[in-house]
Design an enzyme around this catalytic site. Structure first.
Site, PDB file in Angstrom:
ATOM      1  N   GLU A 197      38.289  26.172  40.840  1.00 26.98           N
ATOM      2  CA  GLU A 197      39.237  26.583  41.911  1.00 26.98           C
ATOM      3  C   GLU A 197      38.340  27.825  42.844  1.00 26.98           C
ATOM      4  O   GLU A 197      38.893  28.239  43.737  1.00 26.98           O
ATOM      5  CB  GLU A 197      40.569  27.116  41.547  1.00 26.98           C
ATOM      6  CG  GLU A 197      40.530  28.402  40.826  1.00 26.98           C
ATOM      7  CD  GLU A 197      40.006  28.354  39.168  1.00 26.98           C
ATOM      8  OE1 GLU A 197      39.289  27.597  38.846  1.00 26.98           O
ATOM      9  OE2 GLU A 197      40.102  29.566  38.796  1.00 26.98           O
ATOM     10  N   HIS A 205      34.668  28.192  37.142  1.00 28.57           N
ATOM     11  CA  HIS A 205      36.075  28.130  37.828  1.00 28.57           C
ATOM     12  C   HIS A 205      35.960  26.923  39.096  1.00 28.57           C
ATOM     13  O   HIS A 205      35.610  27.441  40.037  1.00 28.57           O
ATOM     14  CB  HIS A 205      36.502  29.541  38.261  1.00 28.57           C
ATOM     15  CG  HIS A 205      36.857  30.494  37.491  1.00 28.57           C
ATOM     16  ND1 HIS A 205      38.186  30.720  36.820  1.00 28.57           N
ATOM     17  CD2 HIS A 205      36.209  31.174  36.628  1.00 28.57           C
ATOM     18  CE1 HIS A 205      38.290  31.405  35.786  1.00 28.57           C
ATOM     19  NE2 HIS A 205      37.095  31.962  35.625  1.00 28.57           N
ATOM     20  N   CYS A 219      37.599  27.571  32.176  1.00 30.88           N
ATOM     21  CA  CYS A 219      37.234  28.818  31.406  1.00 30.88           C
ATOM     22  C   CYS A 219      37.560  29.185  30.104  1.00 30.88           C
ATOM     23  O   CYS A 219      37.156  28.585  29.209  1.00 30.88           O
ATOM     24  CB  CYS A 219      37.510  30.036  32.546  1.00 30.88           C
ATOM     25  SG  CYS A 219      36.498  31.595  32.317  1.00 30.88           S
TER      26      CYS A 219
END
Lengths: 203, 254
Positions: A184, A182, A79
């Site tokens: 994750e 992202h 990001c």
């Protein structure tokens, strides 16, 4: 050891948790001295570009971080940590970036497109990378950002996405990979990138 | 192309899901993590946990839940309900929530939107608006879970919330909530067409067709649903396959 850089720019917990699925050798640090025994650095982050560079400067990360990347160390940017790799951002006029990749970060301003660019978008994978092994050609990833990069050196581009404008959202070369989205928070395919990264670092 | 999002909403009391997936093959049907994992594997694009705990140790219980969910669920999740202070926002985010949602507190103290957006970024600040039709005068904002009427115009409030730094609006029609007669499309369109930030439509969904209408005629960027998912009347995959056939971009592979 994988070090997640804590420079006061947002939540690190979900990144650390995702890495911990694959290795216990991960820690959070705000001290550039931690580079000495780090095989890999992860630069996450949300928020303002200029503020992020200010924090990296104040914590004395900027120089050592660039040296680490230029020296071929394993690096994952997420990001804001992806955007910071570019030369500059037009956020609040002008902010200098880490200048690893030639290009400028600009704000979305297209009629009919809401800002932030928020949600799942499908990415066109443009080039092979050891970090993208096992990921299909047009995976969905979770994005949340208001700025995007205009890349000059397209040799860095691994993946592209369309939000009214097409822009690179995965860049990489050698041991570096960075994503605008992202990983994750991007379910199976996002975790796959983290798995690939940790696998290569720890092998 | 950016996909329209399908978001299940779970009510949480004392750290347990009270309105969650109503079925037996969960090891523990009240466990937020189990519920999160289920919806995550079903293809939910995000999750919203709404805390309705009234007890005095609500904060600790909530933080514990947030931490547990963050450790297992790898899609974005929002926590709302009773968030009043910057400190509430900070601790919930620090424990792993991706976004927080504020409703009553944001109306009573709009400065908290600005301050939390400045500190943590607009991307994690949702403003939830409960709106109810006011004759020919548009829609009014309601507080305290719909119990308290204000004189604030819902469209104006949405614009103001955006200007203050909200990153997204979670819009619930009080007229439609619980009726299963479909989202208030007029309201949703009025707000989604006015603000430049994403709008999540909520309140009244009973069928896949309602979701389709909310995302097209209502111009919503995402749809939130509770009971139709909890009672397993419709699966998320069914919703997505149906929307996809009608030309709505959705995330189908995961």
């Amino acid at each position: 050891m994988i070090t997640v850089i804590d420079y006061g720019m947002g939540n690190l917990r979900s990144v650390v948790k995702a890495v911990e699925k694959y290795t216990g050798r991960v820690r959070i640090s705000n001290d550039p001295a931690s580079i000495k025994d780090s095989k890999a650095l992860i630069l996450p982050g949300d928020g303002a570009f200029g503020m992020a560079m200010k924090h990296l400067d104040e914590l004395k990360w900027t120089g050592p971080l660039k040296e680490f990347i230029h020296g071929g160390g394993f690096f994952l940017g997420i990001c804001l940590g992806f955007q910071l790799l570019f030369s500059s951002s037009e956020e609040f006029g002008f902010s200098r970036g880490l200048d690893i990749i030639q290009g400028k970060v600009k704000r979305f301003s297209l009629a009919g497109y809401k800002v932030p660019h928020m949600g799942w978008n499908n990415v066109a994978i443009r080039d092979k990378s050891k970090f993208l092994e096992g990921i299909p050609g047009d995976p969905y990833f979770y994005f949340i950002h208001s700025y995007y990069p205009e890349i000059e050196d397209r040799t860095w581009m691994l993946g592209e996405v369309d939000y009214g404008v097409r822009f690179p959202c995965i860049v990489g070369k050698g041991n570096l990979i960075a994503a605008q989205f992202h990983p994750e928070k991007s379910h199976n395919w996002g975790l796959k990138i983290i798995e690939n990264f940790t696998g290569l670092v720890c092998s | 192309m950016l996909a329209k999002r399908i978001i299940p909403c779970l009510d949480v009391k004392d750290g347990r899901v009270v309105k969650g997936v109503n079925f037996i093959n969960l090891i523990d049907a009240g466990d937020p993590v189990e519920n999160g994992r289920f919806y995550d594997s079903e293809g939910a694009d995000e999750l919203v946990f709404l805390d309705i705990t009234a007890s005095s140790d609500r904060r600790n219980i909530l933080l514990h839940m947030v931490k547990d969910v963050a450790e297992t669920v790898h899609i974005p999740f929002t926590v709302g309900g009773g968030i009043r202070t910057i400190d509430d926002v900070r601790t919930i985010l620090e424990n792993g929530a991706d976004k927080i949602s504020m409703n009553t507190a944001a109306v009573q103290n709009p400065g908290i939107i600005h301050e939390s957006a400045r500190r943590f970024g607009s991307q994690c600040i949702l403003v939830a608006i409960d709106a109810k039709k006011d004759g020919d005068n548009g829609w009014k904002v309601y507080l305290h879970g719909g119990r308290t009427r204000t004189e604030i115009d819902a469209v104006e409030w949405a614009k103001r919330a955006e200007a203050l730094g909200a990153g997204e609006i979670l819009l619930t029609s009080m007229d439609r909530d619980g009726t299963r007669s479909g989202y208030d499309l007029e309201l949703t369109k009025a707000i989604s067409g006015t603000v430049g930030i994403p709008v999540i439509a909520s309140g009244g969904v009973g069928t896949i067709e309602h979701m389709y209408e909310g995302l097209t005629m209502g111009m919503a960027d995402a749809v939130l649903a509770a009971s139709i998912f909890h009672f397993r009347e419709i699966s998320i995959r069914e919703v997505k396959e149906s929307l996809n056939k009608k030309g709505v971009p959705v995330r189908l592979k995961w």
